[in-house]
Design an enzyme around this catalytic site. Structure first.
Site, PDB file in Angstrom:
ATOM      1  N   CYS A  33      45.052  62.559  64.072  1.00  0.00           N
ATOM      2  CA  CYS A  33      45.300  63.927  63.591  1.00  0.00           C
ATOM      3  C   CYS A  33      46.504  64.030  62.676  1.00  0.00           C
ATOM      4  CB  CYS A  33      45.488  64.877  64.758  1.00  0.00           C
ATOM      5  SG  CYS A  33      46.951  64.495  65.727  1.00  0.00           S
ATOM      6  N   CYS A 102      45.737  62.738  71.866  1.00  0.00           N
ATOM      7  CA  CYS A 102      47.040  63.425  71.792  1.00  0.00           C
ATOM      8  C   CYS A 102      48.002  62.873  72.838  1.00  0.00           C
ATOM      9  CB  CYS A 102      46.864  64.919  72.009  1.00  0.00           C
ATOM     10  SG  CYS A 102      45.543  65.653  71.031  1.00  0.00           S
TER      11      CYS A 102
END
Ligand code: FES
Ligand code: FES
Length: 125
Positions: A33, A102
């Site tokens: 990301c 994440c």
């Protein structure tokens, strides 16, 4: 979708910020990301006595980093190096699959900060 623990850690993140006198600093980015995580460690006699983090990442990055800092505070470097993102996810009671990447940021930033500390102090891996 998110456990109560994830929501709590996201809404009331622990150990956010910087340490001016950090002994080790680690910064990593997520290839998935592009988000960035920075981890600051204060180390005394091989023990992590203080830790703070800053992230441009999403809520899952905040929650996983927050709980990861709680998990390594007061631990030895050897113990902290063994922390994996799976352990962090377990501690949170789970994370949606698409948010697992994440959680890797905290693990990698902690490892990078320990490596930084070791290289500054001439400690062999
Ligand atoms: Fe980037 Fe979660 S989407 S840290
Ligand atoms: Fe963000 Fe994930 S899309 S770390």
């Amino acid at each position: 979708m998110y456990t109560d623990k994830v929501i709590d850690q996201f809404q009331n993140p622990r150990n956010v910020g910087e340490l001016d006198n950090a002994d080790g600093v680690g910064e990593v980015g997520s290839p998935a990301c592009g988000d960035i995580m920075k981890m600051y460690l204060k180390i005394e006699d091989g023990v992590i006595v203080d830790v703070k983090f800053k992230t441009f990442g999403c809520g899952a990055a905040v929650a996983t980093s927050s709980i990861a800092t709680e998990m390594i505070k007061g631990k030895t470097l050897e113990e902290a190096e063994k922390l994996t993102n799976s352990m962090v996810i377990d501690e949170l009671g789970g994370l949606p699959h698409e948010k697992v990447h994440c959680s890797v940021l905290a693990e990698q930033a902690i490892k990078a900060a320990i490596k930084d500390y070791k290289s500054k102090h001439g400690i062999q891996e």
